[in-house]
Enzyme design. Structure first.
Site: not given
Ligand code: GLA
Length: 691
Positions: A169, A334-335, A446, A448, A514
């Site tokens: 990562w 985003d989130d 996404d 995660n 990221d």
């Molecule tokens: C992951 C994605 C990020 C972002 C976060 C949000 O880590 O890679 O770009 O969207 O989630 O929680």
């Protein structure tokens, strides 16, 4: 169209420069004949006439020569196909015939009630061979322990080097190259997704350079667990076998009347070196894998690094206004916009706008973004659930779990079991509803966390969820794309955890990493470019110092030129950028739009790798070329070398539209372009147009 030789048992598939040939012997053995430069069917027949090595008690003449080694009988190599019934293990197949049509060759085999078909396809004007296998069960149940998509056999050479992309990562796609030694090199993922640790790609060469020499490459189109094994056999033959699933402990149970189709494993031979191989892979993906690749991707803004989980409609509006003023074309929230998602502890699974943050839903923000002349995008992570969510409270059995065991949480989340029809239906309704409730143009999808407790207590064959999760994901994406054709999708998995030819067939771009530090990114992008084109490689300009990763301070110029090598995005907190910074950013975005067709659709030449001093890439499209160069650190007495350009016509002249300087093609190709870079972390963009 595949050629069949006069013997009726030898087939040759040919592209512009490459051929691939296989042969079924009179005894029904399927042998690999050739993968390399173009040959004729008569050449293939001559190859087929070469005798196999003598049979010795401790060696099999088939090993290293078979096209798709099955388990059982006189074979000691890793089997591509491993099957088990109640009474028997392994396969003893007979050749049943061939079919060809639509550019595809199908070779049919049978073992009892099981029909096994090997598929081959070379798409027009590419040298990429696509291979996959189908199993159609007309007999009693068969357990498929392993069914690889293909085994690739290389010609005899004195030695081989293996290239691969490894990482983790925040540090994905690191290229390593090492001598192949006897035994096996195995890469893969046992995480349920493609993984940050390895991209499903290998390349083998026996002394190629960046622009010359033979390179063999293989890339798998699968977004779940996978394995590619590269074996240097005792007699110096090399075979590469790969497919879905990490081990051989059981992929699925094929009941009577059921079928299984493996993912595609694509192979490419080129004698144009690593650069030629990359360009051929890029062209293939733009033509046959990536949806709508002829359309350039917009410059996007993403809120993640700017506002994290702490978002509100007012604040996103303010960011959108600043982004629009820079020339950004797509604004992505985003989130943090949905459910009780004010941090990573709650809300995943509840795909309705957070009522405190977006009291009237997303439509007003989407309308504002559209009024500013931008497209509107959102982040989702549909395959996951926080235990603290309405979804989990209602359906605790919808996740992957082992009965009576701990449910391992990563980032406070569990993985939904997409093999379940009810889960897929729920997600379809939620996402279809979401995309219908507001004018959404873009979805960042996404994923995660990895699988850890991949159980499915009610299912008689729970391990099938490893495969069926991925199929469920693909089906959901396909259905959403069909119902909402105006929506583009991004594949993200904590950055680059899900990048492969399978997901690229149904998404428009990927989140590369990221890690947005512009220097770290050069190495990641260098590795990424070995297989995938810049057209899908999203890259954002974020704040400096880089707060998320290494705290490195870098100029806006360096950050922009690094991100301009892919699909440019901006991800910094624009409300804190100075007027001067914003003005510079506007100019960089404008410049990117000028070079975008070259970057996203042109041929890529890696002029110098990102090691230490000066590195550079060049894109060529039609009459135009652009060079992006980066100087990491200047050392006294070591002047930055001139960059020898590629892909130009030596008899033409090229003009730089910014400076009016005119260069001769022959000089640029042989003596190089001098780029004036100084100090640490300097960068430049040089455009040239044929006069
Ligand atoms: C992951 C994605 C990020 C972002 C976060 C949000 O880590 O890679 O770009 O969207 O989630 O929680």
């Amino acid at each position: 169209m595949p050629d069949i030789a006069e013997d009726g048992r030898t087939w040759v598939l040919s592209g512009p420069a490459a051929s691939y040939a296989v042969h079924v012997t009179e005894g029904g053995e399927l042998l690999h004949l050739h993968w390399g430069p173009r040959i004729t069917p008569a050449d293939a027949v001559a190859l087929a006439a070469r005798p196999l090595p003598a049979c010795r008690p401790f060696e099999s003449p088939l090993d290293g020569r078979e096209e798709y080694p099955v388990e059982g009988g006189p074979r000691f190599v890793r089997p591509a196909l491993s099957l088990r019934t109640g009474t028997r293990r392994g396969t003893e197949w007979t050749y049943e015939g061939h079919e060809s049509g639509d550019g595809e060759l199908r070779l049919h085999f049978r073992d009892g009630g099981l029909a096994i078909t090997l598929h081959y396809r070379m798409r027009p004007s590419t040298d990429v061979v696509e291979r996959w296998v189908t199993l159609d069960n007309h007999g009693p149940a068969v357990e498929v322990l392993r069914a690889d998509s293909a085994t690739w056999t290389l010609p005899d050479r004195d030695s081989w080097r293996l290239s691969r992309l490894h990482g983790r990562w925040g540090a994905e796609s690191r290229l390593t190259r090492s001598e192949l030694t006897h035994g096996e090199e195995v890469i893969g993922s046992r995480r349920g997704h493609t993984s940050h640790q390895h991209l499903p790609w290998v390349a083998l060469d026996s002394g190629a350079g960046e622009e010359s020499g033979e390179v063999y490459g293989c890339a798998l189109g699968w977004s779940g667990s996978w394995r590619i094994a590269v074996a240097l056999l005792p007699d110096a033959r090399v075979q590469i076998t790969g497919g879905a699933g990490y081990d051989d402990s059981g992929l699925l149970l094929l009941g009577p009347g059921e079928s299984y189709t493996t993912p595609v494993f694509a192979g490419l031979w080129t004698d144009g070196g690593f650069g030629g191989a990359s360009r051929a892979w890029h062209a293939y993906q733009r033509a046959y894998v990536i949806p709508d690749a002829g359309r350039d991707r917009p410059v996007l803004f993403n809120s993640w690094e700017a506002t994290g989980f702490d978002i509100s409609e007012r604040q996103q509006r303010a960011l959108a206004e600043r982004a629009a003023a820079l020339g950004v074309e797509l604004f992505v929230v985003d989130d943090g916009w949905f459910g009780a998602r004010t941090g990573d502890g709650a809300g995943l699974g509840d795909w309705t706008p957070n009522p405190d943050r977006f009291p009237d839903g997303l439509a007003p923000l989407a309308a504002h973004v559209h009024a500013l002349g931008m497209q509107f995008g959102i982040w989702v992570e549909p395959e996951m659930v926080n235990p603290d969510s309405d979804l989990y409270r209602a359906h605790p059995d919808w996740v992957q779990y082992q009965p009576g065991r701990k449910r391992t949480e990563f980032r406070n989340q569990l993985v939904l079991n997409l093999a379940r029809e009810d889960v897929r239906q729920y997600l379809w309704e939620q996402l279809d509803g979401l995309l219908s409730s507001a004018p959404v143009d873009y979805v960042k999808w996404d994923f995660n966390r990895c699988f850890t407790d991949a159980g499915w207590p009610q299912d008689p064959y729970p391990q099938r969820l490893w495969v069926d999760h991925v199929r469920g994901l693909y089906a959901l994406l396909d259905r959403l794309r069909a119902a909402h054709p105006q929506v583009a999708f991004e594949s993200c998995s904590g950055g680059g955890g899900r990048i492969d030819l399978g997901v690229l067939g149904r998404t428009d771009q990927v989140w590369t990493s990221d890690n947005t530090d512009p220097l770290d990114r050069l190495a990641i992008q260098y590795g990424f470019s070995q297989i995938h084109p810049a057209r899908v490689m999203a890259a954002w300009v974020t704040d400096s110092p880089n707060a998320m990763f290494n705290h490195r301070t870098s100029s806006l110029k360096f950050r922009f030129v690094s991100a301009m090598a892919g699909v440019l995005g901006v991800g910094g907190d624009l409300t804190r950028w100075s007027e001067e910074g914003l003005a510079q950013a506007r100019d960089w975005v404008a410049l990117y739009k000028q070079i975008r067709p070259l970057v996203q659709r042109g041929d890529l030449y890696r002029l110098r790798p990102p090691q230490g001093g000066l590195s550079a890439v060049q894109y060529v499209l039609g009459d135009e070329t652009v060079v992006l160069a980066w100087l990491q650190a200047q050392r006294f007495g070591e002047p930055a070398p001139a960059l020898r350009l590629r892909g130009l016509n030596p008899t033409e002249t090229y003009e730089c539209p910014e400076t009016g300087e005119v260069h001769r093609g022959a000089v640029l190709l042989h003596h190089g372009l001098r780029v004036d870079l100084r100090g640490d972390l300097d960068a430049a963009v040089v455009r040239l147009k044929r006069k």
